[in-house]
Design a protein around this motif. Structure first.
Motif, short mmCIF file in Angstrom:
data_model
loop_
_atom_site.label_atom_id
_atom_site.label_comp_id
_atom_site.label_asym_id
_atom_site.label_seq_id
_atom_site.Cartn_x
_atom_site.Cartn_y
_atom_site.Cartn_z
N ILE A 54 47.38 -13.17 6.85
CA ILE A 54 45.96 -12.90 7.00
C ILE A 54 45.25 -13.25 5.70
CG2 ILE A 54 44.22 -11.17 7.59
CD1 ILE A 54 46.30 -11.82 9.80
N VAL B 298 41.91 -12.86 3.50
CA VAL B 298 40.75 -11.97 3.35
C VAL B 298 39.90 -12.48 2.18
CG1 VAL B 298 42.04 -10.02 4.29
CG2 VAL B 298 41.94 -10.31 1.82
N PHE C 211 47.58 -11.63 2.85
CA PHE C 211 48.54 -10.60 3.23
C PHE C 211 49.60 -11.21 4.14
CE2 PHE C 211 45.04 -7.86 2.01
CZ PHE C 211 45.67 -6.75 1.48
N ASN D 173 52.27 -6.41 5.47
CA ASN D 173 51.45 -5.46 4.72
C ASN D 173 51.46 -5.72 3.21
OD1 ASN D 173 50.54 -3.88 6.94
ND2 ASN D 173 52.54 -2.90 7.03
N GLU E 266 42.51 -4.38 0.58
CA GLU E 266 43.22 -3.50 1.52
C GLU E 266 42.30 -3.11 2.67
OE1 GLU E 266 46.33 -2.58 1.55
OE2 GLU E 266 47.11 -2.96 -0.46
N LYS F 292 41.91 -5.93 5.17
CA LYS F 292 43.10 -6.02 6.03
C LYS F 292 43.06 -4.96 7.13
CE LYS F 292 47.52 -7.06 7.03
NZ LYS F 292 48.01 -5.88 7.77
N TYR G 166 40.46 -5.86 9.69
CA TYR G 166 40.97 -6.97 10.51
C TYR G 166 41.87 -6.44 11.62
CZ TYR G 166 43.50 -11.05 12.09
OH TYR G 166 44.07 -12.01 12.89
#
Length: 259
Positions: A2, A4, A17, A20, A248, A251, A254
């Motif tokens: 992902i 960001v 990411f 996690n 964070e 994420k 998202y």
């Protein structure tokens, strides 16, 4: 993976990411004159330098407090990644209740920080973000975003001294060993850094009192942003520095909206 992006007035912070884990974090300058292709070339170079394959990006989310760069950023994502990005704003699920008089006027970065801190700490919070402006946000244990405070950022304050006082130089933002200083440069550094520490502690103490009057337990104070560590070293109220809080939060948002 992902991708960001947090677009601020000075920098755009980029993060990747994998599951996690934050495996890449870097910054590029915010420039409204830059085209989508110029942003795209910059981003792809950073990906290459960090051994990130752009084809492995499965989703993108953006928060921005700079409206006039959004066309270029969104078009860059669509052109170079073939993905429609999620943009933090009205209609996006966050998991917090915004109690601002007009929720549309809350900066996306403040919402993202509140989401991250609420998910991570699950208690009453005061969130301080040391960016171009310094923002203080109050969040209740159940996730009500109550509002907060906006102040000139540390760098803005330092630049104002240089620009408005003819004999004062531009200074590096470092903390002198003593408050009483014997040179112009260190005296300015003392006023900016120690003055800002005092401002932070005073505002936080007042915010804590108001939250407790609302029936909340003692709030946890978390700081983020580029100069958070500098201020937190001597602050009596900051409990923790979380340098990647905004990423964070992006994420988390998202994941709430990926469907």
């Amino acid at each position: 993976m992902i991708f960001v992006l947090d677009a601020g007035n000075t920098n755009i912070v980029l993060g990747i990411f994998k599951d996690n884990d934050l495996i890449m974090e870097c910054r590029i300058g915010t420039d409204a004159k830059r085209t989508s292709d110029e942003y795209g070339i910059q981003v792809l170079k950073l990906f290459s330098h960090n051994n990130i394959n752009p084809s492995h990006i499965k989703g993108v989310i953006i928060s921005s407090v700079v409206p006039n760069i959004m066309y270029s950023i969104e078009h860059m994502i669509r052109k170079y990644f073939n993905i429609d990005p999620i943009v933090v704003g009205p209609g996006v699920k966050t998991g917090i209740n915004i109690k601002y008089d007009n929720p549309k006027f809350v900066g996306a970065d403040r919402i993202v920080n509140a989401v991250a801190a609420h998910e991570i700490y699950k208690r009453p919070l005061i969130i301080i973000d040391f960016g171009t402006a310094t923002t203080f946000c109050a969040v209740t244990k159940k996730g009500d975003y109550l509002g907060g405070v906006i102040c000139p950022g540390i760098k803005i304050s330092a630049d104002a001294l240089f620009e408005k006082a003819a004999k004062l130089p531009r200074i590096e933002l470092v903390k002198p060993k003593k408050v009483i200083c014997k040179s112009t440069v260190t005296s300015m550094q003392s006023g900016i850094v120690y003055g800002y520490i005092g401002q932070v502690d005073y505002i936080v103490s007042k915010m804590k009192r108001e939250l407790i009057e609302l029936g909340e337990e003692e709030p946890f104070v978390v700081a983020t942003g580029g100069l958070a560590k500098l201020i937190a070293q001597d602050s009596e109220t900051i409990d923790e520095v979380s340098p990647f809080l905004t990423l964070e939060g992006l994420k988390i948002i998202y994941e709430k909206n990926k469907e």
